[in-house]
Design an enzyme around this catalytic site. Sequence first.
Site, PDB file in Angstrom:
ATOM      1  N   CYS A   1       0.556  -1.183   0.209  1.00 40.44           N
ATOM      2  CA  CYS A   1      -0.011  -0.067   0.401  1.00 40.44           C
ATOM      3  C   CYS A   1       1.002   1.587   0.109  1.00 40.44           C
ATOM      4  O   CYS A   1       1.844   1.558   0.428  1.00 40.44           O
ATOM      5  CB  CYS A   1      -1.132  -0.053   0.811  1.00 40.44           C
TER       6      CYS A   1
ATOM      7  N   GLY B   1       2.831  -5.098   9.653  1.00 36.20           N
ATOM      8  CA  GLY B   1       1.917  -5.973   8.355  1.00 36.20           C
ATOM      9  C   GLY B   1       1.594  -6.879   8.717  1.00 36.20           C
ATOM     10  O   GLY B   1      -0.056  -5.683   8.504  1.00 36.20           O
TER      11      GLY B   1
ATOM     12  N   CYS C   1      -7.208   5.851  21.867  1.00 31.16           N
ATOM     13  CA  CYS C   1      -6.527   6.678  22.458  1.00 31.16           C
ATOM     14  C   CYS C   1      -6.094   8.895  21.624  1.00 31.16           C
ATOM     15  O   CYS C   1      -5.805   9.222  21.807  1.00 31.16           O
ATOM     16  CB  CYS C   1      -4.884   5.703  22.056  1.00 31.16           C
TER      17      CYS C   1
ATOM     18  N   ASP D   1       2.797   3.261  18.411  1.00 36.93           N
ATOM     19  CA  ASP D   1       2.351   2.170  17.058  1.00 36.93           C
ATOM     20  C   ASP D   1       3.248   3.179  15.930  1.00 36.93           C
ATOM     21  O   ASP D   1       3.392   2.950  14.810  1.00 36.93           O
ATOM     22  CB  ASP D   1       0.906   1.871  16.749  1.00 36.93           C
TER      23      ASP D   1
ATOM     24  N   CYS E   1      -4.310  13.207  17.406  1.00 32.16           N
ATOM     25  CA  CYS E   1      -3.160  11.787  17.651  1.00 32.16           C
ATOM     26  C   CYS E   1      -1.984  12.844  17.548  1.00 32.16           C
ATOM     27  O   CYS E   1      -1.847  13.660  16.988  1.00 32.16           O
ATOM     28  CB  CYS E   1      -3.402  10.793  16.566  1.00 32.16           C
TER      29      CYS E   1
END
Length: 398
Positions: A32, A82, A268, A290, A344
């Site tokens: 992607c 992944g 979050c 992440d 974020c």
Amino acid sequence: MQPVIIPTSKVTAKRPFHVLAKPIGPICNLDCDYCFYLDKTEYYPETRRFDMSDTALEAHIKNYIESQPHGCREVTFGWQGGEPTLLGIDFYRKVVKLQKRYARRGMRVQNTLQTNGVLINDEWGRFLKENSFLVGISIDGDEELHDHYRKTRSGKGSYQQVVKGLKTLLAHRVETNVLTVIQNHNGDHGARVYKHLKALGAQFIQFIPIVEAVKGKGLSERSVSDVQFGQFMIDVFEQWRKEDIGKVFISHFDNALGMSLGMPSNICVHAPQCGDNIVMEHNGDVYSCDHFVYPEFKLGNLKQKDYPDLIETPIQQSFSTRKPTGSRLHCMSCNQRDLCNGACPAQRINDNGELAIDAKHVLCAGYYGFFSHIRPYLRAMGECVRRNIPAVYYHKFM
């Protein structure tokens, strides 16, 4: 040969925390264009295979369960990549077996798996259903919108394979949600995307905006703009409130309603502070988040330290201040702050394309427009909740 001894966690965490495991690291069977994780192989130049070892897997499961605060009745394991299905079903059979071995008496263990859906077949469907996995599957809209960025290694679109995987999950009644990335190509088509996801049978939907930093340039052309993002979410909300309240569940809407009623954020992105959602790579390396898998945010390795100790490292404690710091600089006078909380911190990017605590959030205007638009409806739906009336009757309190 001496048996491998998995160390026991000596302490429990001060508060609940979540670990997102990357059992095959950044390896994926798709390519992607906007994926932010594929290049993490650069941090492991000597590694040829990224499969999580049995030792690392057992250490993760044992330590994660034992580190939960006393009295914790539920623990959720997250598996992502992944592409985590590349490890095969037998890996997850080991996961379930180890979880049963180490779970405390009365503790409920749950699993979530985020997949591109390409490898999902009937065998996967049966296994995931039998073991009560919650599966997230990534679809960016109809075939034209999805295939624009979500391509196979050979450069072909992945839509047909992904939809086949989704249909298999639904046929086996696997609890499934659809994750849609909002980017510049589908960003003008909120209603179109939403209607298509509904037509595919999606009942639980997450939307995640793509914001890509390009060093020295600011943002990539693939990034959704603030205006696009805000209007996309408004267009979806308008479709949803007219037709699908109580039928389709969209995480941003459910979360905003809960927060408007005084509940803590269960996303979050809109929590007041970060720091309780860490990432474990295939070899036991643990990172702050992440979106912050960079060397400067590496907390340590599970072989040397337990999760509670890693969460309390100076690196993680400093990381947890990023969101409050950015919010104090830019959000204190905002009348949507109680729903947004600065969003974020990975999307606070300066004009040079660098992460910066003091930068304004690049989607600030979009979030402001979206929350401003839905605020009156949230008040009306909240009144329904308080009176124990289905939220579909919100119009009575508008």
